[in-house]
Design an enzyme around this catalytic site. Structure first.
Site, PDB file in Angstrom:
ATOM      1  N   ASP A 130      38.543 -21.110 -52.984  1.00 52.14           N
ATOM      2  CA  ASP A 130      37.749 -22.118 -53.694  1.00 52.14           C
ATOM      3  C   ASP A 130      36.288 -21.985 -53.271  1.00 52.14           C
ATOM      4  O   ASP A 130      35.978 -21.975 -52.084  1.00 52.14           O
ATOM      5  CB  ASP A 130      38.252 -23.529 -53.382  1.00 52.14           C
ATOM      6  CG  ASP A 130      37.581 -24.543 -54.288  1.00 52.14           C
ATOM      7  OD1 ASP A 130      37.765 -24.447 -55.518  1.00 52.14           O
ATOM      8  OD2 ASP A 130      36.839 -25.405 -53.768  1.00 52.14           O
ATOM      9  N   ASP A 537      89.299  18.285 -46.638  1.00 51.93           N
ATOM     10  CA  ASP A 537      88.091  19.066 -46.969  1.00 51.93           C
ATOM     11  C   ASP A 537      88.279  20.506 -46.528  1.00 51.93           C
ATOM     12  O   ASP A 537      89.271  20.840 -45.858  1.00 51.93           O
ATOM     13  CB  ASP A 537      86.839  18.436 -46.325  1.00 51.93           C
ATOM     14  CG  ASP A 537      85.601  18.609 -47.205  1.00 51.93           C
ATOM     15  OD1 ASP A 537      85.424  19.703 -47.774  1.00 51.93           O
ATOM     16  OD2 ASP A 537      84.818  17.647 -47.331  1.00 51.93           O
ATOM     17  N   GLY A 563      91.786  22.119 -46.379  1.00 50.90           N
ATOM     18  CA  GLY A 563      92.318  22.745 -47.580  1.00 50.90           C
ATOM     19  C   GLY A 563      91.270  22.714 -48.684  1.00 50.90           C
ATOM     20  O   GLY A 563      90.230  22.064 -48.549  1.00 50.90           O
ATOM     21  N   ASP A 564      91.591  23.413 -49.767  1.00 47.40           N
ATOM     22  CA  ASP A 564      90.685  23.466 -50.909  1.00 47.40           C
ATOM     23  C   ASP A 564      91.304  22.596 -52.008  1.00 47.40           C
ATOM     24  O   ASP A 564      92.406  22.898 -52.489  1.00 47.40           O
ATOM     25  CB  ASP A 564      90.572  24.936 -51.355  1.00 47.40           C
ATOM     26  CG  ASP A 564      89.652  25.103 -52.558  1.00 47.40           C
ATOM     27  OD1 ASP A 564      89.448  24.103 -53.287  1.00 47.40           O
ATOM     28  OD2 ASP A 564      89.159  26.213 -52.770  1.00 47.40           O
ATOM     29  N   PHE A 565      90.622  21.564 -52.397  1.00 44.93           N
ATOM     30  CA  PHE A 565      91.280  20.629 -53.329  1.00 44.93           C
ATOM     31  C   PHE A 565      91.520  21.216 -54.723  1.00 44.93           C
ATOM     32  O   PHE A 565      92.250  20.657 -55.525  1.00 44.93           O
ATOM     33  CB  PHE A 565      90.639  19.241 -53.378  1.00 44.93           C
ATOM     34  CG  PHE A 565      89.157  19.162 -53.657  1.00 44.93           C
ATOM     35  CD1 PHE A 565      88.563  19.854 -54.688  1.00 44.93           C
ATOM     36  CD2 PHE A 565      88.356  18.304 -52.878  1.00 44.93           C
ATOM     37  CE1 PHE A 565      87.212  19.732 -54.947  1.00 44.93           C
ATOM     38  CE2 PHE A 565      86.996  18.176 -53.134  1.00 44.93           C
ATOM     39  CZ  PHE A 565      86.419  18.900 -54.165  1.00 44.93           C
ATOM     40  N   ARG A 580      81.343  11.043 -54.611  1.00 47.41           N
ATOM     41  CA  ARG A 580      80.270  12.004 -54.892  1.00 47.41           C
ATOM     42  C   ARG A 580      80.821  13.421 -55.072  1.00 47.41           C
ATOM     43  O   ARG A 580      80.267  14.379 -54.547  1.00 47.41           O
ATOM     44  CB  ARG A 580      79.207  11.985 -53.780  1.00 47.41           C
ATOM     45  CG  ARG A 580      78.577  10.628 -53.612  1.00 47.41           C
ATOM     46  CD  ARG A 580      77.437  10.645 -52.630  1.00 47.41           C
ATOM     47  NE  ARG A 580      76.238  11.167 -53.238  1.00 47.41           N
ATOM     48  CZ  ARG A 580      75.396  12.003 -52.607  1.00 47.41           C
ATOM     49  NH1 ARG A 580      75.654  12.431 -51.409  1.00 47.41           N
ATOM     50  NH2 ARG A 580      74.305  12.418 -53.210  1.00 47.41           N
TER      51      ARG A 580
END
Ligand SMILES: Cc1cn([C@@H]2O[C@H](COP(=O)(O)OP(=O)(O)OP(=O)(O)O)[C@@H](O)[C@H]2O)c(=O)[nH]c1=O
Length: 675
Positions: A130, A537, A563-565, A580
């Site tokens: 002000d 994994d 393992g490999d999915f 993800r």
């Protein structure tokens, strides 16, 4: 002195200078001290800009001059004019400046309360001001009409008077839906001497219209400057805002001297990221499986208002294109197209990212976490870098809100201690280093990536990748560890949201496919003590998980199986998890994977997918869209696409939860009969 002779120079609409232009000219030419103060203020404000940069700052003033002054030093703020009526009883104040301060305070508090009550996001800081003129023990505010202006100006004629501006800086905090405020106030006095004004000059000035919205009935920065013989003190204080004093106050508030008992204001340096998922009508109807965690759904245009926002770093004293905000329905001044703040922010984004990457890589945040406060030279010596380069890097980090800078040196912000120090529980260090070492080189070849439509591994790293993980991430121990650290930091950050998006207490066993270090699995066993989780994994990943495990584990440990999915059988489980994973692979690979899961999943059991869910137009949230630019074989999907995908492989009652965080979740139950 006659005005008409020089009128053409100043008259609006005839190539007149902006207020700021004339103000600057005046500062430099006729008021060197004010010029000096102005510059000093600009310099003092810069370090504190970093502090205010992450805050929602609101200027509770309709005065265009105040907006210009603050805009000119690069402060980012919104303008919300105060509705407080300047009707405080003047005689109840011992001195005029107390009246100005109180009025400034009331203006700011009114705005803070209004914004809080209206459920606009409560601002962090509201600034009120002000300005009054005092002469012969009278307080002069804005004239109500021409006669009033005449009375004021004739009082001022041939005399010295004082201009006081009271300023209030209100820090706001919303606690339990109540507004808490802390007010810091101050005032500045400037003495101004008017020449003797003839009746003719006086009326000519009044008829120019300039006096009407200005305290004392004049504007020193424009025509009114011609009435002034001298100014003692801060020129900008007369114009409406004591910038220099304001900067000093900010420095006092944000860089308190040691052992000084100025209260500290708690704040977060990294701007909080809000994501307001804009889902399609189709996806958002009442029968939709979508659920919003916390049910916060705001109109982004309101929360990310560009109203009256100016970009930091602008060097001009006055920037006309920062002006002319328009009041919207909430009383917030908006200035959507006048300044390309967003574009400039994007333009500079790479510098900011790289500063973060380099500071992380050089372990600046680790060093400061351990040492507390250090001068640039000490940091430079420890990280084996040049002093000048280190100082610039530290300043950049301070400007970005990652570090604090005081006279004692540099220290970590709270966020840096939590997220940037590499040994912190929630550290993002791994992901930052991955971004610098892997994503940055890929993105430097974005143009080729777009032209060729392929991932640029060959250009960036000299080798083609047939299999993203085996050829890219797991090709060397060093790269593998870096990639795992990156995945670990992101998984830790998102694990709680993924684990709690749905109530999973009905499941007794879960298998996290591609679960890497087990960050999500560890969160799940914490949250559901009866749940046994296996992480599945690649052998090269499982061989390396031990040092990512929590030190103190109160629950049954997570099991790791290699393992490999795509090829191998995976453990039986009530709940399969793909966090993800899907966005990285081709439709063909996804078909292989989902067919296997579908076959392994018993009726009534379920599949939980964690991904970023795109909106219907597939342009939100941007981080998902930008991730796509890496040109992996896979793609990001919208809610309806995920729903369709799961249904295609025999999952039903598909529900999607937008967490409002980094990852969203999708849950589907295996149908009784196979598809
Ligand atoms: C002496 C002088 C004053 N002003 C303006 O006078 C208004 C004061 O009134 P206020 O009540 O403090 O502010 P406002 O304009 O009503 O705005 P608000 O903050 O919303 O109350 C402010 O504009 C100032 O710039 C000038 O532009 N030049 C000058 O030389």
């Amino acid at each position: 002195m006659r005005m008409r002779a020089v009128w053409r120079l100043w008259s609006p609409g005839r190539g007149s200078r902006s207020v700021g232009d004339s103000a600057r000219r005046r500062i430099n030419a006729s008021c060197p001290r004010a010029a000096y103060l102005g510059l000093l203020a600009g310099m003092a404000l810069k370090p504190v800009l970093g502090k205010l940069g992450s805050k929602r700052v609101v200027l509770a003033s309709a005065s265009p001059r105040r907006q210009e002054i603050l805009c000119s030093v690069g402060l980012r703020f919104e303008v919300v004019p105060s509705w407080f009526k300047e009707t405080l009883e003047k005689s109840s104040f011992a001195t005029p400046y107390k009246y100005a301060i109180e009025t400034a305070k009331q203006k700011a508090l009114e705005v803070a309360n209004r914004m809080h009550v209206k459920h606009l996001r409560t601002p962090d800081i509201v600034i009120g001001a002000d300005t009054i003129v005092t002469v012969d023990e009278h307080i002069l505010e804005k004239p109500i009409d021409k006669q009033d202006a005449y009375r004021m100006l004739s009082r001022l004629s041939g005399k010295e008077h004082s201009v006081f501006t009271g300023v209030a800086i209100v820090h706001c905090n919303s606690k339990d839906n109540r507004l808490e405020t802390e007010v810091t106030d101050f005032y500045e006095e400037t003495k101004v001497k008017f020449a003797d004004l003839s009746e003719e000059l006086l009326w000519e000035y009044i008829h120019s219209g300039e006096p009407m919205d200005k305290a004392g009935g004049y504007g020193i920065q424009a025509l009114g400057g011609m009435l002034v013989e001298y100014v003692h003190g801060d020129f900008l204080n007369v114009v409406g805002f004591p910038l220099n004093h304001f900067c000093k106050k900010l420095v006092e508030l944000y860089y308190p001297p040691p052992k000084h008992t100025i209260h500290h204001i708690k704040h977060d340096s990294i701007p909080s990221v809000e994501t307001f998922e804009n889902l399609s009508d189709e996806e958002n109807d009442s029968s939709s499986p979508l659920q919003y965690k916390g049910a916060i759904k705001l109109d982004r245009s309101k929360t990310h208002s560009s109203g009256g926002v100016c970009s930091p770093g602008s060097s001009n004293i006055i920037k006309p294109n920062c002006m002319m905000p328009v009041e919207n329905q909430n009383g917030v001044m908006e200035n959507p197209d006048k300044f390309p703040s967003k574009i400039l922010e994007l333009l500079d984004g790479f510098r900011a990212s790289k500063a973060l990457f380099v500071a992380s890589k050089l372990k600046v945040f680790d060093l400061l976490k351990n040492k507390g406060v250090l001068q640039a030279v000490d940091v430079a010596n420890t990280i084996n870098s040049s002093v000048c380069g280190t100082e610039r890097l530290l300043d950049a980090c301070a400007a970005l809100g990652l570090l604090e800078k005081t006279l004692q040196g540099y220290s970590n912000s709270d966020s840096a201690n939590i997220y940037l120090a590499s040994d912190s529980e929630d550290s993002l260090h791994g992901y930052i280093i991955h971004s610098d070492d892997h994503l940055w080189p890929l993105f430097t070849h974005l143009e080729s990536a777009v032209k060729e439509g392929t991932m640029q591994n060959y250009r960036a790293f000299g080798k083609k990748s047939e299999n993203l993980f085996q050829d890219s991430y797991y090709q060397s121990m060093e790269v593998k560890q870096r990639f795992m650290a990156a995945m670990h930091s992101i998984a830790k950050l998102t694990a709680k949201d993924v684990a709690t998006a749905f109530d999973l207490s009905q499941f007794r066993s879960a298998c996290d496919l591609g679960g890497c270090t087990g960050a999500l699995a560890n969160e799940l066993v914490q949250k559901y003590p009866n749940l046994k989780v296996t992480v599945f994994d690649l052998p090269e990943v499982i061989a390396n998980v031990s040092h990512f495990q929590p030190v103190r584990q109160h629950t049954a440990p997570v099991t790791f199986t290699s393992g490999d999915f795509f090829k191998d059988n995976f453990p039986e489980a009530d709940l399969y998890i793909l966090s993800r994973i899907l966005h990285d692979w081709t439709d063909e690979k996804i078909h292989m994977l989902l067919s296997k899961i579908s076959a392994a999943c018993k009726p009534g059991n379920a599949l939980l997918v964690a991904e970023i869910v795109l909106n219907k137009e597939k342009i939100y949230p941007p981080r998902a869209v930008l991730q796509s630019l890496s040109m992996t074989e896979g793609k990001q999907r919208s809610a309806s696409e995920y729903k369709q995908l799961l249904e295609k492989y025999g999952f039903t009652s598909v529900q999607i939860k937008i967490t409002g965080n980094f990852l969203d979740t999708i849950l589907g139950f295996r149908k009784l009969s196979s598809h």
